[in-house]
Design a protein around this motif. Structure first.
Motif, PDB file in Angstrom:
ATOM      1  N   SER A 186       0.806  -1.230   0.000  1.00 41.91           N
ATOM      2  CA  SER A 186       0.000   0.000   0.000  1.00 41.91           C
ATOM      3  C   SER A 186       0.833   1.272   0.000  1.00 41.91           C
ATOM      4  O   SER A 186       0.307   2.355  -0.291  1.00 41.91           O
ATOM      5  CB  SER A 186      -0.930   0.016   1.219  1.00 41.91           C
ATOM      6  OG  SER A 186      -0.193   0.212   2.415  1.00 41.91           O
ATOM      7  N   ASP A 198      -5.462   5.651  -0.735  1.00 41.96           N
ATOM      8  CA  ASP A 198      -6.137   5.381  -2.001  1.00 41.96           C
ATOM      9  C   ASP A 198      -5.666   4.067  -2.610  1.00 41.96           C
ATOM     10  O   ASP A 198      -6.465   3.284  -3.137  1.00 41.96           O
ATOM     11  CB  ASP A 198      -5.896   6.523  -2.991  1.00 41.96           C
ATOM     12  CG  ASP A 198      -6.635   7.789  -2.600  1.00 41.96           C
ATOM     13  OD1 ASP A 198      -7.647   7.685  -1.870  1.00 41.96           O
ATOM     14  OD2 ASP A 198      -6.198   8.877  -3.013  1.00 41.96           O
ATOM     15  N   GLU A 226      -4.398   1.551  -0.946  1.00 40.61           N
ATOM     16  CA  GLU A 226      -4.945   0.503  -0.089  1.00 40.61           C
ATOM     17  C   GLU A 226      -6.399   0.223  -0.462  1.00 40.61           C
ATOM     18  O   GLU A 226      -6.815  -0.943  -0.555  1.00 40.61           O
ATOM     19  CB  GLU A 226      -4.847   0.939   1.371  1.00 40.61           C
ATOM     20  CG  GLU A 226      -5.422  -0.054   2.371  1.00 40.61           C
ATOM     21  CD  GLU A 226      -5.370   0.488   3.785  1.00 40.61           C
ATOM     22  OE1 GLU A 226      -4.442   0.108   4.525  1.00 40.61           O
ATOM     23  OE2 GLU A 226      -6.240   1.311   4.149  1.00 40.61           O
ATOM     24  N   ARG A 227      -7.186   1.268  -0.679  1.00 39.68           N
ATOM     25  CA  ARG A 227      -8.598   1.100  -1.025  1.00 39.68           C
ATOM     26  C   ARG A 227      -8.752   0.337  -2.335  1.00 39.68           C
ATOM     27  O   ARG A 227      -9.623  -0.535  -2.467  1.00 39.68           O
ATOM     28  CB  ARG A 227      -9.292   2.463  -1.114  1.00 39.68           C
ATOM     29  CG  ARG A 227     -10.751   2.379  -1.549  1.00 39.68           C
ATOM     30  CD  ARG A 227     -11.386   3.756  -1.628  1.00 39.68           C
ATOM     31  NE  ARG A 227     -10.572   4.702  -2.382  1.00 39.68           N
ATOM     32  CZ  ARG A 227     -10.484   4.706  -3.706  1.00 39.68           C
ATOM     33  NH1 ARG A 227     -11.155   3.831  -4.426  1.00 39.68           N
ATOM     34  NH2 ARG A 227      -9.732   5.613  -4.315  1.00 39.68           N
ATOM     35  N   ARG A 228      -7.893   0.642  -3.316  1.00 37.83           N
ATOM     36  CA  ARG A 228      -7.981  -0.061  -4.600  1.00 37.83           C
ATOM     37  C   ARG A 228      -7.692  -1.552  -4.437  1.00 37.83           C
ATOM     38  O   ARG A 228      -8.353  -2.398  -5.047  1.00 37.83           O
ATOM     39  CB  ARG A 228      -7.018   0.568  -5.610  1.00 37.83           C
ATOM     40  CG  ARG A 228      -7.446   1.958  -6.086  1.00 37.83           C
ATOM     41  CD  ARG A 228      -6.700   2.384  -7.332  1.00 37.83           C
ATOM     42  NE  ARG A 228      -5.260   2.520  -7.114  1.00 37.83           N
ATOM     43  CZ  ARG A 228      -4.677   3.633  -6.676  1.00 37.83           C
ATOM     44  NH1 ARG A 228      -5.406   4.705  -6.406  1.00 37.83           N
ATOM     45  NH2 ARG A 228      -3.366   3.681  -6.521  1.00 37.83           N
ATOM     46  N   ASP A 260     -10.683  -3.149  -2.935  1.00 37.86           N
ATOM     47  CA  ASP A 260     -11.723  -3.332  -3.953  1.00 37.86           C
ATOM     48  C   ASP A 260     -11.464  -4.600  -4.763  1.00 37.86           C
ATOM     49  O   ASP A 260     -12.389  -5.362  -5.067  1.00 37.86           O
ATOM     50  CB  ASP A 260     -11.768  -2.125  -4.892  1.00 37.86           C
ATOM     51  CG  ASP A 260     -12.403  -0.900  -4.256  1.00 37.86           C
ATOM     52  OD1 ASP A 260     -13.095  -1.066  -3.229  1.00 37.86           O
ATOM     53  OD2 ASP A 260     -12.195   0.217  -4.773  1.00 37.86           O
ATOM     54  N   ASN A 313     -11.186   2.472   5.186  1.00 38.03           N
ATOM     55  CA  ASN A 313     -11.127   1.455   4.140  1.00 38.03           C
ATOM     56  C   ASN A 313     -11.566   0.095   4.659  1.00 38.03           C
ATOM     57  O   ASN A 313     -12.260  -0.655   3.967  1.00 38.03           O
ATOM     58  CB  ASN A 313      -9.709   1.359   3.581  1.00 38.03           C
ATOM     59  CG  ASN A 313      -9.360   2.521   2.662  1.00 38.03           C
ATOM     60  OD1 ASN A 313     -10.236   3.185   2.131  1.00 38.03           O
ATOM     61  ND2 ASN A 313      -8.073   2.772   2.485  1.00 38.03           N
ATOM     62  N   ARG A 361     -15.356  -1.018   4.897  1.00 39.52           N
ATOM     63  CA  ARG A 361     -16.037  -1.537   3.714  1.00 39.52           C
ATOM     64  C   ARG A 361     -15.980  -3.069   3.694  1.00 39.52           C
ATOM     65  O   ARG A 361     -16.941  -3.733   3.300  1.00 39.52           O
ATOM     66  CB  ARG A 361     -15.411  -0.951   2.457  1.00 39.52           C
ATOM     67  CG  ARG A 361     -15.512   0.577   2.418  1.00 39.52           C
ATOM     68  CD  ARG A 361     -14.708   1.200   1.303  1.00 39.52           C
ATOM     69  NE  ARG A 361     -15.242   0.841  -0.005  1.00 39.52           N
ATOM     70  CZ  ARG A 361     -14.631   0.023  -0.850  1.00 39.52           C
ATOM     71  NH1 ARG A 361     -13.465  -0.505  -0.530  1.00 39.52           N
ATOM     72  NH2 ARG A 361     -15.158  -0.254  -2.024  1.00 39.52           N
TER      73      ARG A 361
END
Length: 330
Positions: free
Chosen positions: A97, A102, A104-106, A109, A128, A131
């Protein structure tokens, strides 16, 4: 090909116990789980992970999201995770990450889209992780806590470790002790600074903001921070450094200023790395049980995959100071 009966015989348990242990059932004694996992690894036993997970529409894959793949602390965690996962038929996908929320979030996902069985993460931000939890994806946090404690966590008491390291520097006679730590808001960086300040207060030493620098957890940032401290009219005579990558930058700055570790400036860094004993003088370190963090996290995640309704647990491991030449006046 080894069978479940072979594993049971090697571990000295029943096949039912082997099945429960490999599926992470919380009813199995941890000592028996360890024996079963050892037997499975020794025999090369591979349970049918993909078939086992078809009913949940999951893949037999774990996602491991760490902050910095170049940091030996995180690569040791990864090794621990993989050793446990491979032993029970899971593969591990490693994601880096870079302390970037951002990025990390990708990766999270992707983990959701690919229906991984579970995620182990060194979290950059709790938002994050929410989610994943909302979707019911099993999660274990390592190194850094999540504030709401709704998932399993494997941590190290780095605040206490930083205090003990700073107390060692005080006991060695260093008077003007500084601290180079990571970015504000990163829990491990904050805890190491807090432990440093705890030790100063306990020794009735007055801390000074001019002796503290915060920077990225990288050699370049620590090099600049150390040069800044050493250029001060009243420079520190000792430094607590937040990780091994930063220690490289600090040692380079000391060499540039003609200061010898130990004799001129005491140095203790977090994390024991192979080169720490090879520098002259050898580097004093706070050794964290990184491999154990990985193995414990993987075992917790397997248990969470088997039973996602289990109460969340927090496992806090200890660190130990290894005093070498860099923290002793020569």
């Amino acid at each position: 090909m080894a069978t479940i009966n072979d594993v049971a015989a090697r571990a000295g348990v029943s096949t039912a116990t082997v099945s429960r242990a490999l599926n992470g059932k919380s009813t199995v004694d941890p000592a028996l789980v360890a024996r079963v996992l050892d037997a499975a690894r020794e025999l090369g036993y591979q349970p049918n992970g993909p078939a086992r997970n078809l009913r949940r529409q999951e893949t037999a894959v774990l996602a491991l999201i760490i902050s910095d793949v170049e940091n030996p602390f995180f690569t040791a965690i990864a090794r621990g995770v993989e050793d446990i996962a491979q032993g029970v038929g899971y593969s591990v996908v490693l994601c880096n990450s870079d302390e970037n929320a951002d990025k990390e979030r990708r990766y999270l996902d992707v983990a959701i889209q690919e229906r991984v069985a579970g995620v182990i993460v060194s979290p950059t931000t709790a938002i994050n992780i929410d989610r994943l939890l909302a979707r019911g994806t099993p999660v274990v946090a390592v190194d850094r806590p999540l504030p709401d404690r709704t998932s399993d966590m494997v941590l190290v008491d780095t605040r206490l470790a930083a205090r003990e390291a700073t107390e060692h520097l005080i006991d060695q006679g260093y008077r003007n002790i500084g601290c180079i730590t990571g970015p504000a808001g990163v829990r491990t960086a904050d805890d190491r600074l807090a432990g440093y300040r705890d030790a100063l207060r306990a020794a009735r030493r007055r801390g000074s903001p001019r002796l503290v620098r915060r920077t990225e957890f990288k050699a370049a940032g620590a090099h600049k921070a150390a040069r800044d401290l050493l250029a001060h009219p009243d420079p520190p005579d000792a430094l607590l450094v937040a990780n091994s990558a930063m220690a490289i930058g600090v040692l380079a700055a000391l060499r540039e200023y003609g200061r010898r570790p130990g004799a001129d400036v005491g140095v203790i860094a977090f994390d024991d790395v192979p080169w720490a004993e090879l520098v002259d003088p050898p580097l004093s370190v706070v050794a964290q049980p990184a491999y154990e963090i990985g193995t414990v996290a993987a075992q917790l995640l397997l248990a969470r995959i088997a039973d996602n309704d289990r109460p969340p647990t927090t496992t806090t491991l200890g660190a130990r100071l290894i005093a070498r030449g860099s923290s002793h006046h020569q």
